[in-house]
Design an enzyme around this catalytic site. Structure first.
Site, PDB file in Angstrom:
ATOM      1  CD  GLU A  17      33.566 -18.128  48.104  1.00 43.98           C
ATOM      2  OE1 GLU A  17      33.860 -18.332  49.197  1.00 43.98           O
ATOM      3  OE2 GLU A  17      33.844 -18.678  47.089  1.00 43.98           O
ATOM      4  CB  CYS A  34      29.585 -16.896  39.378  1.00 46.43           C
ATOM      5  SG  CYS A  34      28.749 -17.288  40.169  1.00 46.43           S
ATOM      6  CB  CYS A  80      22.331 -20.094  51.656  1.00 46.26           C
ATOM      7  SG  CYS A  80      21.245 -20.509  50.549  1.00 46.26           S
ATOM      8  CB  CYS A  91      21.914 -27.827  49.669  1.00 43.83           C
ATOM      9  SG  CYS A  91      20.791 -26.943  48.676  1.00 43.83           S
ATOM     10  CB  CYS A 125      25.988 -26.514  49.312  1.00 44.53           C
ATOM     11  SG  CYS A 125      26.214 -24.177  49.179  1.00 44.53           S
ATOM     12  CB  CYS A 160      28.981 -21.092  46.317  1.00 47.40           C
ATOM     13  SG  CYS A 160      28.420 -22.225  46.430  1.00 47.40           S
TER      14      CYS A 160
HETATM   15  N1  SAH Z   1      21.094 -21.241  45.592  1.00 48.95           N
HETATM   16  C1  SAH Z   1      21.533 -21.752  44.103  1.00 48.95           C
HETATM   17  C2  SAH Z   1      22.681 -20.841  43.648  1.00 48.95           C
HETATM   18  C3  SAH Z   1      24.209 -20.647  44.168  1.00 48.95           C
HETATM   19  S1  SAH Z   1      24.303 -22.439  44.000  1.00 48.95           S
HETATM   20  C4  SAH Z   1      21.335 -23.197  44.563  1.00 48.95           C
HETATM   21  O1  SAH Z   1      21.783 -23.810  44.422  1.00 48.95           O
HETATM   22  O2  SAH Z   1      20.898 -22.915  42.793  1.00 48.95           O
HETATM   23  C5  SAH Z   1      25.102 -23.018  42.362  1.00 48.95           C
HETATM   24  C6  SAH Z   1      25.811 -24.166  41.988  1.00 48.95           C
HETATM   25  O3  SAH Z   1      26.606 -24.852  43.057  1.00 48.95           O
HETATM   26  C7  SAH Z   1      24.222 -25.452  42.618  1.00 48.95           C
HETATM   27  O4  SAH Z   1      24.444 -25.841  41.588  1.00 48.95           O
HETATM   28  C8  SAH Z   1      24.649 -25.643  43.484  1.00 48.95           C
HETATM   29  O5  SAH Z   1      24.121 -27.116  43.630  1.00 48.95           O
HETATM   30  C9  SAH Z   1      26.490 -25.808  43.146  1.00 48.95           C
HETATM   31  N2  SAH Z   1      27.255 -26.739  44.527  1.00 48.95           N
HETATM   32  C10 SAH Z   1      27.053 -26.726  45.705  1.00 48.95           C
HETATM   33  N3  SAH Z   1      28.307 -26.729  46.433  1.00 48.95           N
HETATM   34  C11 SAH Z   1      28.728 -27.524  45.412  1.00 48.95           C
HETATM   35  C12 SAH Z   1      29.792 -28.933  45.397  1.00 48.95           C
HETATM   36  N4  SAH Z   1      30.715 -29.072  46.930  1.00 48.95           N
HETATM   37  N5  SAH Z   1      30.260 -28.852  44.547  1.00 48.95           N
HETATM   38  C13 SAH Z   1      29.728 -28.336  43.186  1.00 48.95           C
HETATM   39  N6  SAH Z   1      28.782 -27.437  43.215  1.00 48.95           N
HETATM   40  C14 SAH Z   1      28.514 -27.448  44.260  1.00 48.95           C
HETATM   41 FE1  SF4 Z   2      21.602 -22.684  49.003  1.00 51.84          FE
HETATM   42 FE2  SF4 Z   2      24.403 -23.836  48.933  1.00 51.84          FE
HETATM   43 FE3  SF4 Z   2      22.481 -25.441  48.666  1.00 51.84          FE
HETATM   44 FE4  SF4 Z   2      22.268 -23.078  46.262  1.00 51.84          FE
HETATM   45  S1  SF4 Z   2      23.348 -25.073  46.725  1.00 51.84           S
HETATM   46  S2  SF4 Z   2      20.807 -23.409  48.086  1.00 51.84           S
HETATM   47  S3  SF4 Z   2      23.456 -21.929  48.179  1.00 51.84           S
HETATM   48  S4  SF4 Z   2      22.441 -24.333  50.069  1.00 51.84           S
END
Ligand code: SAH
Ligand code: SF4
Length: 358
Positions: free
Chosen positions: A87, A113, A120, A124, A127, A344
């Site tokens: 995306e 973005c 990944c 997390c 995520c 994302c």
């Molecule tokens: N992997 C990198 C960049 C991609 S994620 C990182 O984690 O920084 C980009 C942002 O989207 C991160 O700050 C992440 O915490 C946030 N994100 C992930 N899942 C989310 C959700 N369900 N709601 C809001 N933000 C989210």
């Molecule tokens: Fe990976 Fe999602 Fe964690 Fe960013 S927030 S490091 S994309 S698992």
């Protein structure tokens, strides 16, 4: 398989294509005129166009879905040559504004973005990208192409500057080589000319890679996805914290070269009843003491199956005012494109679900 021409820096292209001025012409067709075939490059000799077309592709990504948000943002799903999808989102940060006399005050301001990996490894808990696991790294050209296609789609003139955030799918520092190459290709004056100070890499905190990136002195902005202020909670939310704890991240940030007019951004995803209490804000304040930092609070964006909850506006504002009243720069991220689920991984998930139903 054909090579992706966007994988090449201008220097690499010049080394392959003689005479060198031809490489500049090609670069111009690719990044200024958004060419989609070599056939269009009419100022190149026919024979050269034909040879290029047998060796290279100009289309490593195919748009398979778009979604428009009420706020002017647009989300794209792209298919790669091997069928994987990623995306990218165009965020309209500011509308076009006119003076009272009808003259233009400023153009629209856009931020793109982009994704750096399919899936990944970091995993997390909050995520959606993490749910599907890790597939593969994107190449520099596949990263660059996301911006080129979006500029083309929205008819954004080559001379108009956009900002770039590596905040789509994937952990950019886990694909450091390709990401750094894409940063340089974006910044090339004869290409898209997106200066490094207009680009931001967001990371879950791979401390050793932050140090490595810092040593490259690219002039890029750094954003840290912190999300928790003590290691026990951070470890639950972000398993990577076992390898790189909060202290190691803070230490790496302290060594990172920050532009005089910039700050390191600390992203803090606020999850209701998990990390939204004032004692966390208090700890955040002491953690960032002595760092040129700004905090960006993000509302947790719920998706089907997630157990976490979005915090209330009041709780968000309380958290913010605790920090700002004590001198820390703190903003609340406007949920751009919330109605199209801009966090994302969500469009991709929808497409995969759709495919299952079909
Ligand atoms: N992997 C990198 C960049 C991609 S994620 C990182 O984690 O920084 C980009 C942002 O989207 C991160 O700050 C992440 O915490 C946030 N994100 C992930 N899942 C989310 C959700 N369900 N709601 C809001 N933000 C989210
Ligand atoms: Fe990976 Fe999602 Fe964690 Fe960013 S927030 S490091 S994309 S698992």
């Amino acid at each position: 398989m054909k090579k992706i021409i966007q994988d090449l820096s201008k220097e690499e292209l010049s080394a392959c294509i003689k005479p060198a001025f031809r490489a500049k012409q090609i670069y111009h067709w690719v990044y200024h005129k958004y060419a989609s075939s070599f056939e269009e490059m009419k100022n190149l000799p026919k024979e050269m166009r034909e040879t290029l077309a047998t060796t290279y592709t100009l289309s490593p990504l195919k748009q398979v879905m778009v979604q428009d948000s009420k706020d002017g943002s647009r989300k794209y799903l792209y298919e790669l040559h091997d069928g994987h999808t990623v995306e990218a989102v165009l965020l309209l940060m500011k509308d076009k504004v006119y003076h009272e006399d009808g003259t233009l005050k400023h153009q629209e301001r856009y931020t793109v973005c982009i994704s750096s990996q399919v899936g990944c490894k970091v995993g997390c808990a909050f995520c959606l990208t993490a749910k599907g696991g890790f597939m593969r790294n994107l190449t520099a050209g596949e990263i660059v192409e996301q911006v080129r296609l979006i500029k083309k789609d929205k008819h954004i003139d080559a001379n108009r500057r956009v900002n770039i955030v590596y905040m789509g799918m994937g952990e950019p520092l886990d694909n450091l080589e390709a990401v750094v190459k894409s940063v340089k290709i974006f910044a090339d004056e004869e290409g898209m000319a997106i200066a490094t100070h207009r680009q931001t890499i967001s990371t879950s905190g791979l401390s050793t890679k932050i140090e490595k990136l810092g040593k490259m002195e690219l002039g890029i902005n750094l954003a840290i996805s912190l999300h928790a202020v003590d290691d026990a909670l951070r470890q639950q939310l972000m398993p990577i914290n076992k390898a790189y704890n909060i202290a190691s991240i803070i230490n790496a940030v302290k060594h990172f070269p920050v532009n005089d007019r910039k700050r390191v951004m600390f992203e803090y995803l606020v999850i209701k009843d998990v990390n939204d209490d004032i004692s966390a804000a208090k700890k955040l304040l002491s953690l960032l003491d002595g760092i040129k930092a700004k905090v960006n609070l993000i509302y947790f964006n719920p998706y089907g199956g997630s157990t976490f909850k979005r915090p209330s506006v009041e709780d968000m504002q309380m958290f913010q005012s605790y920090l700002t009243s004590r001198g820390l720069h703190c903003t609340i991220r406007e949920s751009k494109g919330l109605d199209i689920s801009a966090a994302c991984g969500q469009l991709r998930e929808q497409a995969l679900e759709g495919a299952k139903d079909a």
